[in-house]
Design a protein around this motif. Structure first.
Motif, PDB file in Angstrom:
ATOM      1  N   PRO A   1       4.517  -0.328  20.432  1.00  0.00           N
ATOM      2  CA  PRO A   1       3.478   0.472  19.773  1.00  0.00           C
ATOM      3  C   PRO A   1       3.999   1.464  18.740  1.00  0.00           C
ATOM      4  N   ASP A   2       5.316   1.670  18.676  1.00  0.00           N
ATOM      5  CA  ASP A   2       5.860   2.586  17.681  1.00  0.00           C
ATOM      6  C   ASP A   2       6.089   1.920  16.330  1.00  0.00           C
ATOM      7  N   ALA A   3       5.893   0.609  16.245  1.00  0.00           N
ATOM      8  CA  ALA A   3       6.108  -0.097  14.972  1.00  0.00           C
ATOM      9  C   ALA A   3       5.128   0.405  13.913  1.00  0.00           C
ATOM     10  N   LEU A   4       5.598   0.425  12.682  1.00  0.00           N
ATOM     11  CA  LEU A   4       4.754   0.805  11.558  1.00  0.00           C
ATOM     12  C   LEU A   4       4.460  -0.429  10.724  1.00  0.00           C
ATOM     13  N   ALA A   5       3.192  -0.651  10.445  1.00  0.00           N
ATOM     14  CA  ALA A   5       2.778  -1.792   9.615  1.00  0.00           C
ATOM     15  C   ALA A   5       2.573  -1.329   8.186  1.00  0.00           C
ATOM     16  N   VAL A   6       3.135  -2.075   7.255  1.00  0.00           N
ATOM     17  CA  VAL A   6       2.966  -1.750   5.839  1.00  0.00           C
ATOM     18  C   VAL A   6       1.982  -2.755   5.243  1.00  0.00           C
ATOM     19  N   PRO A   7       0.741  -2.334   4.965  1.00  0.00           N
ATOM     20  CA  PRO A   7      -0.261  -3.273   4.452  1.00  0.00           C
ATOM     21  C   PRO A   7       0.068  -3.750   3.047  1.00  0.00           C
ATOM     22  N   LEU A   8      -0.497  -4.891   2.720  1.00  0.00           N
ATOM     23  CA  LEU A   8      -0.390  -5.449   1.381  1.00  0.00           C
ATOM     24  C   LEU A   8      -1.658  -5.114   0.618  1.00  0.00           C
ATOM     25  N   ALA A   9      -1.499  -4.500  -0.537  1.00  0.00           N
ATOM     26  CA  ALA A   9      -2.648  -4.196  -1.396  1.00  0.00           C
ATOM     27  C   ALA A   9      -2.758  -5.296  -2.448  1.00  0.00           C
ATOM     28  N   LEU A  10      -3.958  -5.810  -2.602  1.00  0.00           N
ATOM     29  CA  LEU A  10      -4.192  -6.928  -3.516  1.00  0.00           C
ATOM     30  C   LEU A  10      -5.018  -6.466  -4.697  1.00  0.00           C
ATOM     31  N   GLU A  11      -4.551  -6.774  -5.891  1.00  0.00           N
ATOM     32  CA  GLU A  11      -5.303  -6.478  -7.107  1.00  0.00           C
ATOM     33  C   GLU A  11      -5.735  -7.798  -7.732  1.00  0.00           C
ATOM     34  N   VAL A  12      -7.041  -8.016  -7.773  1.00  0.00           N
ATOM     35  CA  VAL A  12      -7.595  -9.260  -8.316  1.00  0.00           C
ATOM     36  C   VAL A  12      -8.261  -8.949  -9.645  1.00  0.00           C
ATOM     37  N   ASP A  13      -8.085  -9.828 -10.596  1.00  0.00           N
ATOM     38  CA  ASP A  13      -8.729  -9.684 -11.901  1.00  0.00           C
ATOM     39  C   ASP A  13     -10.228  -9.445 -11.696  1.00  0.00           C
TER      40      ASP A  13
ATOM     41  N   ALA B   1       0.853  -1.188   0.000  1.00  0.00           N
ATOM     42  CA  ALA B   1       0.000   0.000   0.000  1.00  0.00           C
ATOM     43  C   ALA B   1       0.893   1.244   0.000  1.00  0.00           C
ATOM     44  N   PRO B   2       0.373   2.390  -0.422  1.00  0.00           N
ATOM     45  CA  PRO B   2       1.204   3.606  -0.459  1.00  0.00           C
ATOM     46  C   PRO B   2       1.415   4.246   0.912  1.00  0.00           C
ATOM     47  N   HIS B   3       1.005   3.569   1.961  1.00  0.00           N
ATOM     48  CA  HIS B   3       1.136   4.124   3.303  1.00  0.00           C
ATOM     49  C   HIS B   3       1.437   3.015   4.297  1.00  0.00           C
ATOM     50  N   ALA B   4       1.981   3.399   5.424  1.00  0.00           N
ATOM     51  CA  ALA B   4       2.122   2.501   6.568  1.00  0.00           C
ATOM     52  C   ALA B   4       1.098   2.915   7.616  1.00  0.00           C
ATOM     53  N   LEU B   5       0.846   2.036   8.561  1.00  0.00           N
ATOM     54  CA  LEU B   5      -0.151   2.295   9.600  1.00  0.00           C
ATOM     55  C   LEU B   5       0.505   2.355  10.973  1.00  0.00           C
ATOM     56  N   ARG B   6       0.085   3.341  11.762  1.00  0.00           N
ATOM     57  CA  ARG B   6       0.471   3.384  13.165  1.00  0.00           C
ATOM     58  C   ARG B   6      -0.510   2.529  13.980  1.00  0.00           C
ATOM     59  N   ALA B   7      -0.165   2.268  15.228  1.00  0.00           N
ATOM     60  CA  ALA B   7      -1.022   1.451  16.088  1.00  0.00           C
ATOM     61  C   ALA B   7      -2.387   2.079  16.297  1.00  0.00           C
ATOM     62  N   ASP B   8      -2.469   3.426  16.228  1.00  0.00           N
ATOM     63  CA  ASP B   8      -3.754   4.101  16.429  1.00  0.00           C
ATOM     64  C   ASP B   8      -4.560   4.243  15.144  1.00  0.00           C
ATOM     65  N   GLY B   9      -4.072   3.643  14.048  1.00  0.00           N
ATOM     66  CA  GLY B   9      -4.793   3.671  12.792  1.00  0.00           C
ATOM     67  C   GLY B   9      -4.399   4.795  11.854  1.00  0.00           C
ATOM     68  N   ARG B  10      -3.590   5.748  12.334  1.00  0.00           N
ATOM     69  CA  ARG B  10      -3.175   6.843  11.463  1.00  0.00           C
ATOM     70  C   ARG B  10      -2.234   6.337  10.365  1.00  0.00           C
ATOM     71  N   GLN B  11      -2.315   6.965   9.210  1.00  0.00           N
ATOM     72  CA  GLN B  11      -1.502   6.565   8.065  1.00  0.00           C
ATOM     73  C   GLN B  11      -0.256   7.439   7.962  1.00  0.00           C
ATOM     74  N   VAL B  12       0.833   6.799   7.540  1.00  0.00           N
ATOM     75  CA  VAL B  12       2.100   7.479   7.285  1.00  0.00           C
ATOM     76  C   VAL B  12       2.472   7.208   5.834  1.00  0.00           C
ATOM     77  N   PRO B  13       2.621   8.234   4.995  1.00  0.00           N
ATOM     78  CA  PRO B  13       2.991   7.985   3.591  1.00  0.00           C
ATOM     79  C   PRO B  13       4.273   7.167   3.504  1.00  0.00           C
ATOM     80  N   LEU B  14       4.249   6.154   2.673  1.00  0.00           N
ATOM     81  CA  LEU B  14       5.411   5.274   2.564  1.00  0.00           C
ATOM     82  C   LEU B  14       6.638   6.045   2.064  1.00  0.00           C
ATOM     83  N   VAL B  15       6.413   7.030   1.221  1.00  0.00           N
ATOM     84  CA  VAL B  15       7.547   7.792   0.675  1.00  0.00           C
ATOM     85  C   VAL B  15       8.285   8.531   1.774  1.00  0.00           C
ATOM     86  N   SER B  16       7.590   8.870   2.875  1.00  0.00           N
ATOM     87  CA  SER B  16       8.255   9.596   3.954  1.00  0.00           C
ATOM     88  C   SER B  16       9.274   8.726   4.681  1.00  0.00           C
TER      89      SER B  16
END
Length: 345
Positions: free
Chosen positions: A309-321, A225-240
């Motif tokens: 809790p400071d870890a950033l999760a990088v979600p996987l975006a799935l594109e299905v036909d 995904a173009p963003h990472a997630l904080r534990a509180d759900g806030r998004q962090v742009p991956l480019v940052s």
């Protein structure tokens, strides 16, 4: 209670993944054992076919998402995408799972913030990502009945994993393959197959080359995904995250794929740690400077966040036909026109 199917070894734990890529000397040496394994698989299927062992259906239509290879095939992102699609089409889906790797053995609801150690990391991620009802139990039919009792408006069930869990009767099957396909094509332990392929399923979703033997196959692509997630759900742009070094950890079946995706996004990986699939992180400790950002997979985050809790999760975006979802909607159309029977007692 119906017996569970043969349990495959963990390729990450045994080092079999390398052997499973080709029909080399080691694979042929294990091949006689795969014949015995195949006989057990055939016997078990035969007992269900003869109704010595019986399958049970919970009532609403059941879609099983699973695989025929040992190790991760990317089922959970498919389940999440499937549940989101069903919701968008007006269905009220629920998800059932065994809850692999959890410390408990009962039947229980999975809430968005249920501890992963109690419900399993994949069900915890599904509940958090979809907000659909999720229940886990050793027997999927038990989970299904508990879910329907707690959420009577549920009109379709998605089973996370379970192609080999024949005790649950199902209406549709989706088999997921990662880029390794069927490997060397041998059954366990000489190869990665839990059962012979090809086998009848409704649809195949594949990340690599289409596995031979099935016409209804659709491609899927995995990317970050173009963003990472904080534990509180806030998004962090991956480019940052390109501005400084990061330390990546992954406790998934194929951690190197995650690290490669991070590098493809031009992230500076100061270090990487590959941990066993479903690792609980209770004994994991940082071995790097606190100034380095910790990143992980979304599946690992449900276990890491309570401890780090400071870890950033990088979600996987799935594109299905899109043709897959069109085929699915067409198959489900008769259920829309027919009142569903109430779940069996």
């Amino acid at each position: 209670m119906a017996a569970a199917g043969p349990q495959p070894p963990s390729p990450s734990a045994t080092g079999l993944a390398r052997i499973w890529r080709s029909r080399g000397p080691a694979a042929w040496a294990l091949w006689p054992l795969s014949l015995a394994y195949g006989a057990l698989v055939a016997l078990r299927r035969g007992l269900y076919r003869l109704q010595v062992l019986r399958s049970e259906h919970p009532g609403p239509p059941v879609i099983v998402v699973g695989n025929v290879i040992a190790g991760g095939a990317g089922k959970t992102p498919v389940v999440i995408a499937l549940v989101r699609h069903l919701k968008a089409q007006g269905w009220q889906p629920g998800v059932i799972s065994r809850g692999y790797g959890r410390s408990t053995h009962d039947c229980r609801a999975v809430l968005p913030y249920s501890p992963a150690r109690e419900v399993g990391d994949e069900p915890a991620l599904i509940a958090r990502a979809t907000h659909a009802p999720v229940f886990v139990a050793p027997r999927r039919i038990t989970a299904a009945r508990a879910l329907l009792a707690a959420h009577p408006g549920t009109n379709i069930l998605v089973c996370d994993d379970g192609l080999q869990h024949l005790a649950l009767a199902r209406d549709m099957e989706i088999c997921v393959f990662n880029s390794d396909g069927v490997g060397n094509g041998f059954l366990l332990p000489a190869g990665p197959l839990r059962e012979p392929w090809p086998r009848p399923v409704d649809w195949v979703l594949h990340a690599g080359t289409r596995p031979a033997g099935h016409a209804s196959s659709f491609a899927l692509q995995r990317r970050l995904a173009p963003h990472a997630l904080r534990a509180d759900g806030r998004q962090v742009p991956l480019v940052s995250l390109r501005e400084g070094p990061v330390h990546a950890v992954a406790a998934v079946a194929r951690p190197e794929e995650f690290f490669a995706m991070l590098r493809a996004q031009d992230l500076q990986l100061a270090g990487t740690e590959s941990l066993p699939d479903h690792y609980d992180f209770n004994s994991w400790k940082r071995s790097f400077n606190r100034g380095i950002t910790l990143v992980c997979t979304e599946k690992d985050a449900v276990k890491l966040w309570p401890l780090h809790p400071d870890a950033l999760a990088v979600p996987l975006a799935l594109e299905v036909d899109p043709a897959f979802f069109a085929a699915l909607d067409a198959r489900l159309a008769p259920w829309r026109a027919t009142p569903l029977s109430s779940p069996s007692a």
